[in-house]
Design an enzyme around this catalytic site. Sequence first.
Site, PDB file in Angstrom:
ATOM      1  N   LYS A 198       6.058   3.509  17.272  1.00 51.64           N
ATOM      2  CA  LYS A 198       5.494   2.647  15.875  1.00 51.64           C
ATOM      3  C   LYS A 198       6.994   3.129  15.244  1.00 51.64           C
ATOM      4  CE  LYS A 198       2.695   0.321  13.530  1.00 51.64           C
ATOM      5  NZ  LYS A 198       1.222   0.003  12.338  1.00 51.64           N
ATOM      6  N   ASN A 234       0.996  -1.335  -0.191  1.00 51.59           N
ATOM      7  CA  ASN A 234      -0.408   0.233   0.081  1.00 51.59           C
ATOM      8  C   ASN A 234       0.638   1.109   0.072  1.00 51.59           C
ATOM      9  OD1 ASN A 234      -0.485   1.747   2.871  1.00 51.59           O
ATOM     10  ND2 ASN A 234       0.275   0.184   3.663  1.00 51.59           N
ATOM     11  N   ASN A 258       6.514  -1.714  11.703  1.00 54.58           N
ATOM     12  CA  ASN A 258       5.417  -1.074  10.402  1.00 54.58           C
ATOM     13  C   ASN A 258       5.430  -2.065   9.892  1.00 54.58           C
ATOM     14  OD1 ASN A 258       3.597   1.013   8.812  1.00 54.58           O
ATOM     15  ND2 ASN A 258       3.706   2.561  10.161  1.00 54.58           N
ATOM     16  N   SER A 276       5.794   5.337   8.720  1.00 54.04           N
ATOM     17  CA  SER A 276       4.790   4.847   7.846  1.00 54.04           C
ATOM     18  C   SER A 276       6.227   5.493   6.322  1.00 54.04           C
ATOM     19  CB  SER A 276       3.827   5.719   7.296  1.00 54.04           C
ATOM     20  OG  SER A 276       3.749   5.406   5.601  1.00 54.04           O
ATOM     21  N   ASN A 288       4.998   6.105   2.990  1.00 50.18           N
ATOM     22  CA  ASN A 288       4.081   6.139   1.613  1.00 50.18           C
ATOM     23  C   ASN A 288       3.825   7.922   2.355  1.00 50.18           C
ATOM     24  OD1 ASN A 288       3.666   4.255   1.081  1.00 50.18           O
ATOM     25  ND2 ASN A 288       2.074   3.064   2.592  1.00 50.18           N
ATOM     26  N   THR A 289       4.564   8.713   3.033  1.00 49.51           N
ATOM     27  CA  THR A 289       4.685  10.019   3.893  1.00 49.51           C
ATOM     28  C   THR A 289       5.867  10.525   3.200  1.00 49.51           C
ATOM     29  OG1 THR A 289       2.529  10.204   4.553  1.00 49.51           O
ATOM     30  CG2 THR A 289       3.828  12.110   4.561  1.00 49.51           C
ATOM     31  N   PHE A 314      -1.731   8.425   4.687  1.00 50.34           N
ATOM     32  CA  PHE A 314      -2.550   8.346   5.446  1.00 50.34           C
ATOM     33  C   PHE A 314      -3.511   9.377   5.390  1.00 50.34           C
ATOM     34  CE2 PHE A 314       1.242   9.604   8.769  1.00 50.34           C
ATOM     35  CZ  PHE A 314       1.789   8.332   8.609  1.00 50.34           C
TER      36      PHE A 314
END
Length: 348
Positions: free
Chosen positions: A222, A123, A251, A188, A190-191, A127
Amino acid sequence: MLTRGARCAYRIVFNSVLRRMDAERAHAFAANVIRMIGGNAILRRLATAVARPDPSLRVRALGLEFPSPFGLAAGFDKNAAMIDGLAAIGFGHVEVGTVTPLAQPGNPRPRMYRIPRDRALINRMGFNNDGAQAAADAVGRRRTDSAIVGVNIGKNKATPAERAVDDYVAAARAVRAVADYLVINVSSPNTPGLRGLQELDALEPILRETKAAAEGVPLLLKIAPDLEDEAIRRICGLVVEVGLDGLIATNTTIAREPLSERARVVEAYGAGGLSGRPLRRRSLEVLEVVRAALPEDCCIISAGGVTDAHDVRERLEAGATLVQGFTAFIYEGPLWAASINRGLVGKR
């Protein structure tokens, strides 16, 4: 018998219908079903009767009593819309989010991909959420008072890294009154620039100021599985120094080596966080590093590659206080948590 039949029916639906759908559309379909269960008193009672964890599974952690050591990781219920349904189908806790101070749409679609051969997901959601205040309102409306709810908080994409601490503080303030615990998400992939906040110089003010903003609500951090072990140990030292209540390991990963068809997947799907069975080994390794580095009374939630009761038991025996899953939920269906809870008390 009901559980076996229901799981068989789900697999038929998954293979014939859901697997043919775009992964994010399939997720939305499942979310609607879970919301329906949570919103209907009769369905909620029926689900609870089937899936309620055995009392022997209760765990005391973070000053709270969890009905089971197994809960749902952040990412499935981004806007806290499914808490009642998720609690009814057996999850011992539900971690919602990641939520950011301001609503944001996330990355362009498509941004979620199933990899059935590896029981995995990739994915790059970014966010996507309705904002921290909307999440706080949703958590506050939950009907199931006994549901333990964690809120995972992050920074908005548009916020520069040097001002990230402001976003974590703002999000914590927005949700602290309704959250049973909070999680700082700096891991994450993805940012853009987010994982750089795991560097100690950037991380320390985020931990200290968010802890102050939490005003006594248990606070965890996390981390990513892609960190070197020594970097993980240094982060653990900072967690202890600042006085956080625990740590979540881990994560999603940016690695692709564990995949059976690495080259094809990289070409077809590109960047994003990989979750599911391929993460199992590294997640367990990180758990062992973290457990050795943290005091015994520090809560550790293990996540990554958890598929069944054996995996949950393995994490608990390796020192986890609680365990979370997500990706296998997509493949195993709505009675997954109930099946794990039964497995943990030796039932079939």
